[in-house]
Write a protein that holds these residues in place. Structure first.
Motif, PDB file in Angstrom:
ATOM      1  N   GLU A  77       0.818  -1.213   0.000  1.00  0.00           N
ATOM      2  CA  GLU A  77       0.000   0.000   0.000  1.00  0.00           C
ATOM      3  C   GLU A  77       0.852   1.263   0.000  1.00  0.00           C
ATOM      4  N   THR A  78       2.131   1.136   0.382  1.00  0.00           N
ATOM      5  CA  THR A  78       3.034   2.296   0.312  1.00  0.00           C
ATOM      6  C   THR A  78       3.588   2.499  -1.093  1.00  0.00           C
ATOM      7  N   GLY A  79       3.284   1.575  -1.999  1.00  0.00           N
ATOM      8  CA  GLY A  79       3.820   1.647  -3.357  1.00  0.00           C
ATOM      9  C   GLY A  79       5.002   0.730  -3.583  1.00  0.00           C
ATOM     10  N   ALA A  80       5.408  -0.001  -2.553  1.00  0.00           N
ATOM     11  CA  ALA A  80       6.533  -0.927  -2.702  1.00  0.00           C
ATOM     12  C   ALA A  80       6.134  -2.112  -3.574  1.00  0.00           C
ATOM     13  N   ARG A  81       7.113  -2.676  -4.280  1.00  0.00           N
ATOM     14  CA  ARG A  81       6.890  -3.879  -5.079  1.00  0.00           C
ATOM     15  C   ARG A  81       7.076  -5.087  -4.162  1.00  0.00           C
ATOM     16  N   VAL A  82       5.995  -5.820  -3.947  1.00  0.00           N
ATOM     17  CA  VAL A  82       5.987  -6.869  -2.925  1.00  0.00           C
ATOM     18  C   VAL A  82       5.575  -8.207  -3.530  1.00  0.00           C
ATOM     19  N   ALA A  83       6.236  -9.255  -3.075  1.00  0.00           N
ATOM     20  CA  ALA A  83       5.836 -10.626  -3.411  1.00  0.00           C
ATOM     21  C   ALA A  83       5.743 -11.416  -2.117  1.00  0.00           C
ATOM     22  N   LEU A  84       4.885 -12.426  -2.110  1.00  0.00           N
ATOM     23  CA  LEU A  84       4.739 -13.304  -0.943  1.00  0.00           C
ATOM     24  C   LEU A  84       4.600 -14.735  -1.420  1.00  0.00           C
ATOM     25  N   ALA A  85       5.331 -15.639  -0.767  1.00  0.00           N
ATOM     26  CA  ALA A  85       5.246 -17.063  -1.096  1.00  0.00           C
ATOM     27  C   ALA A  85       4.704 -17.827   0.105  1.00  0.00           C
ATOM     28  N   GLU A  86       3.731 -18.696  -0.149  1.00  0.00           N
ATOM     29  CA  GLU A  86       3.156 -19.554   0.889  1.00  0.00           C
ATOM     30  C   GLU A  86       3.010 -20.956   0.319  1.00  0.00           C
ATOM     31  N   GLU A  87       3.592 -21.936   0.993  1.00  0.00           N
ATOM     32  CA  GLU A  87       3.609 -23.300   0.453  1.00  0.00           C
ATOM     33  C   GLU A  87       2.343 -24.090   0.754  1.00  0.00           C
ATOM     34  N   PHE A  88       1.550 -23.648   1.740  1.00  0.00           N
ATOM     35  CA  PHE A  88       0.362 -24.422   2.102  1.00  0.00           C
ATOM     36  C   PHE A  88      -0.912 -23.656   1.777  1.00  0.00           C
ATOM     37  N   ARG A  89      -1.488 -22.963   2.748  1.00  0.00           N
ATOM     38  CA  ARG A  89      -2.707 -22.196   2.524  1.00  0.00           C
ATOM     39  C   ARG A  89      -2.555 -20.816   3.143  1.00  0.00           C
ATOM     40  N   MET A  90      -3.111 -19.825   2.481  1.00  0.00           N
ATOM     41  CA  MET A  90      -3.040 -18.468   2.980  1.00  0.00           C
ATOM     42  C   MET A  90      -3.824 -18.359   4.280  1.00  0.00           C
ATOM     43  N   GLY A  91      -3.250 -17.653   5.222  1.00  0.00           N
ATOM     44  CA  GLY A  91      -3.893 -17.501   6.519  1.00  0.00           C
ATOM     45  C   GLY A  91      -3.071 -18.087   7.642  1.00  0.00           C
ATOM     46  N   GLY A  92      -2.189 -19.027   7.306  1.00  0.00           N
ATOM     47  CA  GLY A  92      -1.277 -19.575   8.295  1.00  0.00           C
ATOM     48  C   GLY A  92      -1.951 -20.421   9.355  1.00  0.00           C
ATOM     49  N   THR A  93      -1.211 -20.679  10.416  1.00  0.00           N
ATOM     50  CA  THR A  93      -1.709 -21.552  11.484  1.00  0.00           C
ATOM     51  C   THR A  93      -2.997 -21.022  12.083  1.00  0.00           C
ATOM     52  N   CYS A  94      -3.057 -19.741  12.380  1.00  0.00           N
ATOM     53  CA  CYS A  94      -4.217 -19.194  13.081  1.00  0.00           C
ATOM     54  C   CYS A  94      -5.512 -19.444  12.320  1.00  0.00           C
ATOM     55  N   VAL A  95      -5.532 -19.105  11.062  1.00  0.00           N
ATOM     56  CA  VAL A  95      -6.763 -19.185  10.280  1.00  0.00           C
ATOM     57  C   VAL A  95      -7.067 -20.618   9.847  1.00  0.00           C
ATOM     58  N   ILE A  96      -6.051 -21.383   9.462  1.00  0.00           N
ATOM     59  CA  ILE A  96      -6.287 -22.687   8.846  1.00  0.00           C
ATOM     60  C   ILE A  96      -6.277 -23.828   9.845  1.00  0.00           C
ATOM     61  N   ARG A  97      -5.386 -23.809  10.822  1.00  0.00           N
ATOM     62  CA  ARG A  97      -5.293 -24.946  11.736  1.00  0.00           C
ATOM     63  C   ARG A  97      -4.908 -24.513  13.139  1.00  0.00           C
ATOM     64  N   GLY A  98      -5.513 -23.422  13.577  1.00  0.00           N
ATOM     65  CA  GLY A  98      -5.218 -22.918  14.909  1.00  0.00           C
ATOM     66  C   GLY A  98      -6.396 -22.194  15.511  1.00  0.00           C
ATOM     67  N   CYS A  99      -6.200 -20.901  15.791  1.00  0.00           N
ATOM     68  CA  CYS A  99      -7.178 -20.118  16.553  1.00  0.00           C
ATOM     69  C   CYS A  99      -8.606 -20.219  16.034  1.00  0.00           C
ATOM     70  N   VAL A 100      -8.786 -20.032  14.738  1.00  0.00           N
ATOM     71  CA  VAL A 100     -10.136 -19.940  14.195  1.00  0.00           C
ATOM     72  C   VAL A 100     -10.873 -21.280  14.239  1.00  0.00           C
ATOM     73  N   PRO A 101     -10.343 -22.348  13.646  1.00  0.00           N
ATOM     74  CA  PRO A 101     -11.075 -23.615  13.749  1.00  0.00           C
ATOM     75  C   PRO A 101     -11.208 -24.096  15.189  1.00  0.00           C
ATOM     76  N   LYS A 102     -10.199 -23.840  16.010  1.00  0.00           N
ATOM     77  CA  LYS A 102     -10.292 -24.224  17.426  1.00  0.00           C
ATOM     78  C   LYS A 102     -11.459 -23.512  18.100  1.00  0.00           C
ATOM     79  N   LYS A 103     -11.589 -22.201  17.884  1.00  0.00           N
ATOM     80  CA  LYS A 103     -12.659 -21.450  18.540  1.00  0.00           C
ATOM     81  C   LYS A 103     -14.026 -21.910  18.049  1.00  0.00           C
ATOM     82  N   LEU A 104     -14.130 -22.256  16.772  1.00  0.00           N
ATOM     83  CA  LEU A 104     -15.400 -22.780  16.266  1.00  0.00           C
ATOM     84  C   LEU A 104     -15.742 -24.115  16.928  1.00  0.00           C
ATOM     85  N   MET A 105     -14.716 -24.929  17.201  1.00  0.00           N
ATOM     86  CA  MET A 105     -14.949 -26.180  17.914  1.00  0.00           C
ATOM     87  C   MET A 105     -15.293 -25.922  19.377  1.00  0.00           C
ATOM     88  N   VAL A 106     -14.730 -24.860  19.963  1.00  0.00           N
ATOM     89  CA  VAL A 106     -15.123 -24.475  21.319  1.00  0.00           C
ATOM     90  C   VAL A 106     -16.609 -24.159  21.362  1.00  0.00           C
TER      91      VAL A 106
END
Length: 452
Positions: A26-55
């Motif tokens: 958003e500052t105008g920088a040229r940015v790239a990001l690589a993720e080998e599994f799923r976007m969102g990381g542990t929290c969104v995919i296999r951590g905080c979020v699914p855990k809280k839904l199971m709670v």
């Protein structure tokens, strides 16, 4: 004109990496990001979020019995894992798409590939392509630790728990940290017979001792077979199930074993040491106050640095990195007085010092209220809430706040603002109670339970 392909290359699509990548773009920088599994990381995919839904799901089982005691006519009901699981996965996919969309909107290039650092300015992807960047940000998070013992491969971790084909009838959870205790409560609430082994003398090491004992009592009262001072020695297949053998002749036959024995920084095989990045004793990336590594062009945020392993902290670190590197505003992420919650049942919310930590640094007054909440006492349930304030005798500043109760995670967020601002005990006392609530106890404790 820059000789680099990108101004910033982010490795890891979790909360910290995505926040840094998006804000930098958003500052105008040229940015790239690589993720080998799923976007969102542990929290969104296999951590905080699914855990809280199971709670959430796990609370309805015990609530049925409570509803009957309040006068509702209803049967016991059963939990259908195969009806819940697709809804869970659909929600995670929805959130993943939001992460991806928000990251791409300001122009970030996204690579669904594993990234390895080849030198201080070069990243090689698993698709065979290589890119150069003025700055590299490592945000690869952490991974579950599995102990090295015979048959360990027969167990699963928190990564796999959300993808089970069916819920086990009986499970052994190994560990005593917040992940182990949360899943013990979740699965117990869903009707699974839960045994928990922890090698230490008490669960939730690092938290307030009085609270640890309180939560352990509540968990056992719910039917969780909690055994402390027990370490697993081996797992073996037996009669289509798993037999766990532990110290002191402990043994149990279960359908599943869940390793919740801690997490390790995700630093293996991504080229850090070859690039000259210093790692700590736990193989975490060593960074300075501005998240810069021993290699000036390489930074790191989040769990991979093993500072405070919480999603909101990783997000703050990612934002501070952008302020420092791309906005010319050197910013240190603030790691002081970070509130957190453990989603046991009842929940535990805390901010600031434990009683033990506070006593070690100065004389303190300790205020404690433990009681049966109105909702539980009306139907003769033994569950108790606990409210605790630790106060400096010299300054009267509230050094720590601990709450064990339904909704403690929500309460501690608000209490955390007051503690962060430096509120004193008289500030708490001056607030008028909201009645009838559990939370009013936090402003009604007038006399110290003990002073040390």
């Amino acid at each position: 004109m820059s000789t680099f392909d990108y101004d910033l290359f982010v490795i890891g699509g979790g909360s910290g990496g995505v926040r840094a990548g998006r804000v930098a773009a958003e500052t105008g920088a040229r940015v790239a990001l690589a993720e080998e599994f799923r976007m969102g990381g542990t929290c969104v995919i296999r951590g905080c979020v699914p855990k809280k839904l199971m709670v959430f799901a796990s609370k309805f089982g015990p609530a049925v019995g409570e509803a009957r005691d309040f006068g509702w006519e209803m049967g016991d009901g059963t939990f259908d894992w195969l009806a819940f699981r697709p809804k869970l996965h659909a929600e995670l996919s929805r959130l993943e798409n939001i992460y991806r969309t928000n990251l791409a909107r300001p122009g970030t290039d996204i690579f669904d590939a594993r990234a390895v650092i080849r030198d201080p300015h070069t990243v090689e992807l698993s698709n065979g392509r290589s890119y150069t960047a003025k700055h590299i940000l490592v945000a690869t998070g952490g991974r579950p630790f599995i102990p090295d013992l015979p048959g360990a491969e027969l167990g699963i971790t928190s990564n796999e728990i959300f993808n089970l084909d069916h819920l086990p009838e009986k499970i052994l959870i190994v560990g005593g940290g917040y992940i182990a205790c949360e899943f013990a409560c979740i699965l117990n609430g869903l009707g699974v017979e839960v045994t928990q082994w922890h090698r230490g003398p008490q669960i939730l090491r690092g938290f307030d001792d009085e609270v640890r004992g309180h939560i352990a009592e509540m968990m056992m009262a719910q039917g969780i077979d909690l055994r402390v001072g027990v370490s697993p020695e081996a797992l073996e297949k037996a009669e289509g199930r798993v037999r766990a053998l532990g110290t002191n002749e402990h043994k149990v036959m279960v359908d599943e074993v869940l390793w919740a024995t801690g997490r390790a920084p995700n630093t293996e095989g991504i080229g850090l040491e070859d690039a000259g990045v210093e790692l700590g004793r736990n193989r975490e990336i060593v960074v300075d106050a501005y998240s810069q590594t021993s290699v000036p062009s390489i930074y790191a945020v989040g769990d991979v640095t093993d500072r405070i392993a919480l999603t909101p902290v990783a997000i703050r670190e990612g934002a501070a990195f952008v302020e420092t590197v791309f906005k010319g505003n050197p910013t240190r992420p603030d790691h002081e007085l970070v509130a957190s919650a453990v989603f046991t049942q009842p929940e535990y919310g805390c901010v600031g010092l434990t009683e033990e930590e506070a006593r070690a640094q100065e004389p303190v007054d300790v205020y404690v209220a433990s009681f049966r909440p109105m909702q539980k006492s009306f139907i003769d349930r033994d569950e108790k809430a606990l409210f605790k304030l630790i106060v400096s005798q010299q300054t009267q500043r509230v050094l720590g706040c601990h709450i064990v109760a339904d909704g403690a995670g929500e309460m501690i967020q608000i209490a955390g603002v007051a503690v962060k601002m430096g509120a004193t005990k008289s500030d708490f006392d001056a607030a008028v109670a909201v009645h009838p609530t559990m939370a009013e106890e936090i402003v009604l404790m007038k006399t110290p339970t003990r002073s040390t």
